[in-house]
Design a protein around this motif. Sequence first.
Motif, PDB file in Angstrom:
ATOM      1  N   TYR A 173      46.193  53.420  66.763  1.00 46.25           N
ATOM      2  CA  TYR A 173      46.887  53.501  68.048  1.00 46.25           C
ATOM      3  C   TYR A 173      46.665  52.235  68.861  1.00 46.25           C
ATOM      4  CZ  TYR A 173      47.888  58.465  67.362  1.00 46.25           C
ATOM      5  OH  TYR A 173      48.380  59.660  66.883  1.00 46.25           O
ATOM      6  N   SER A 174      45.638  51.478  68.509  1.00 45.37           N
ATOM      7  CA  SER A 174      45.396  50.190  69.157  1.00 45.37           C
ATOM      8  C   SER A 174      46.384  49.170  68.613  1.00 45.37           C
ATOM      9  CB  SER A 174      43.962  49.724  68.873  1.00 45.37           C
ATOM     10  OG  SER A 174      43.820  48.346  69.103  1.00 45.37           O
ATOM     11  N   SER A 175      47.002  48.410  69.491  1.00 41.91           N
ATOM     12  CA  SER A 175      48.014  47.435  69.057  1.00 41.91           C
ATOM     13  C   SER A 175      47.427  46.391  68.113  1.00 41.91           C
ATOM     14  CB  SER A 175      48.647  46.747  70.268  1.00 41.91           C
ATOM     15  OG  SER A 175      47.661  46.077  71.033  1.00 41.91           O
ATOM     16  N   ASN A 176      46.181  46.002  68.324  1.00 41.35           N
ATOM     17  CA  ASN A 176      45.565  44.999  67.457  1.00 41.35           C
ATOM     18  C   ASN A 176      45.396  45.514  66.032  1.00 41.35           C
ATOM     19  OD1 ASN A 176      45.344  43.111  69.520  1.00 41.35           O
ATOM     20  ND2 ASN A 176      43.267  43.741  70.085  1.00 41.35           N
ATOM     21  N   VAL A 177      44.915  46.746  65.911  1.00 39.07           N
ATOM     22  CA  VAL A 177      44.731  47.337  64.581  1.00 39.07           C
ATOM     23  C   VAL A 177      46.087  47.619  63.946  1.00 39.07           C
ATOM     24  CG1 VAL A 177      43.750  49.279  63.299  1.00 39.07           C
ATOM     25  CG2 VAL A 177      42.522  48.318  65.258  1.00 39.07           C
TER      26      VAL A 177
END
Length: 212
Positions: free
Chosen positions: A23-27
């Motif tokens: 859910y994290s944009s980086n991941v």
Amino acid sequence: MLMLSDHPLVRRAATELLCNLVYSSNVFERYVDNADKYVPESTAAEEMLSGELLPSGIVELPSDDEDAAKESQSGGSDTYRSHRLHLLVALADVDDAATRSAAAGALAILSNDPQCCRYLFLAHPRACDVLVRLANDTADDPGDDDRQSHIAFKHRVAVVWANAANCGDARVQSRLRREKDVVDTLKDMASDPQMPFFAAAQDAIRKIDGIK
């Protein structure tokens, strides 16, 4: 990488953690980045779709000479194995149900990106088979918990197929349309409006080919 651990509980925990982290944009971006690099050119993809697909089976971690031989015989390439998404497809086909569920959940989220959809259905030779098996996953002892797990599997797969059908790539829609097991499973999912996967399955069917 802990998701490659030989210990099933460590592998499960790592996969469940990733399912939350995507859910994290980086991941998220890390897992879909460069996925299109492994998608064949239009002509090659069309040839793959019209040819004989690889037989279904367990996707092993992380490399398998037998699979590579089958790829070679079918005219495909095993470079798709180099991408992180391949690991999630493999984890969605392991023996542990909780690991399969977490991997499928991560794929459901990542399939919001068209690159992920193209990778799964135009580059990976077994993703369709793995998803069909997940959607039809049944427990030997169908208790309440097992029934809920079965419903969760179906929901995750329906979301992946709905996202793929809406990704804007006609080749992906064509691949889904050609897969009889996918279409039949979606029809079954869309037959019960009380189920949480009903809307996603119905949307996928309509987008793939206007199937009633």
